[in-house]
Design a protein around this motif. Sequence first.
Motif, PDB file in Angstrom:
ATOM      1  N   UNK A 185       2.930   6.105   6.323  1.00  0.00           N
ATOM      2  CA  UNK A 185       1.844   6.832   6.978  1.00  0.00           C
ATOM      3  C   UNK A 185       0.489   6.349   6.474  1.00  0.00           C
ATOM      4  N   UNK A 186       0.388   6.081   5.174  1.00  0.00           N
ATOM      5  CA  UNK A 186      -0.834   5.509   4.610  1.00  0.00           C
ATOM      6  C   UNK A 186      -1.097   4.132   5.214  1.00  0.00           C
ATOM      7  N   UNK A 187      -0.054   3.333   5.322  1.00  0.00           N
ATOM      8  CA  UNK A 187      -0.137   2.010   5.935  1.00  0.00           C
ATOM      9  C   UNK A 187      -0.627   2.131   7.383  1.00  0.00           C
ATOM     10  N   UNK A 188      -0.057   3.076   8.135  1.00  0.00           N
ATOM     11  CA  UNK A 188      -0.467   3.302   9.526  1.00  0.00           C
ATOM     12  C   UNK A 188      -1.927   3.747   9.599  1.00  0.00           C
ATOM     13  N   UNK A 189      -2.353   4.541   8.616  1.00  0.00           N
ATOM     14  CA  UNK A 189      -3.752   4.979   8.584  1.00  0.00           C
ATOM     15  C   UNK A 189      -4.704   3.821   8.388  1.00  0.00           C
TER      16      UNK A 189
END
Length: 201
Positions: A185-189
């Motif tokens: 999710x951090x990567x997607x952000x």
Amino acid sequence: IISPIGRQIYQISMQKTEHDVVKTNNHIRDINRAFKKINFSNLLRLLYPGEGQSFGNRQSFHKVGTIRSIWDPQMYTHIPFIISTILAFNHNVKDLCLLLFLVTPLSLAYHLTYERPGILAQVEGLFAKILFMYGFLQIFNTESITLKVLESFLLTITVVVFVVTNIWKEKFYDTWHCLMHVIPALWAGVVALYHNPLVVL
């Protein structure tokens, strides 16, 4: 001549030594068993869409339809995915927004039922891997070395957590799999904030 007290101390120390040796041998045996699980066929199976989880007492949970509490870490750690979905929408990265919009509820439903094997597990696993491939391709969709390094680092952590929690699931899945909802999710952000879409919708 050894006194009775000295003899007791000697016996206790010998017992402790034997106990330590047995404990060390057990650790070595566990490590050997763990590494035997790392083989091509086991790693290849991780590329399949998704099989669900049946280890431990999960089969009994599946039979009676047990569901997780929303306060379970496997559930509330999806919040970062919701934040990344909003970021992708606000920054007009529509392809990522659509993927996250599909992956997040599928993952929530999958974990709600204690990772029950079946169609849901297969669909959720397929879309999760599509999201991973999307992130991988986005690494090549920027000229920023900083972003390439950061996203490659997040990719590496994602792979390590995924492999470890699925190869040695009895020991690590319940404790550490929730990181698969935080790191990706951090990567997607990061992608939502600093990338252009791969597919224009």
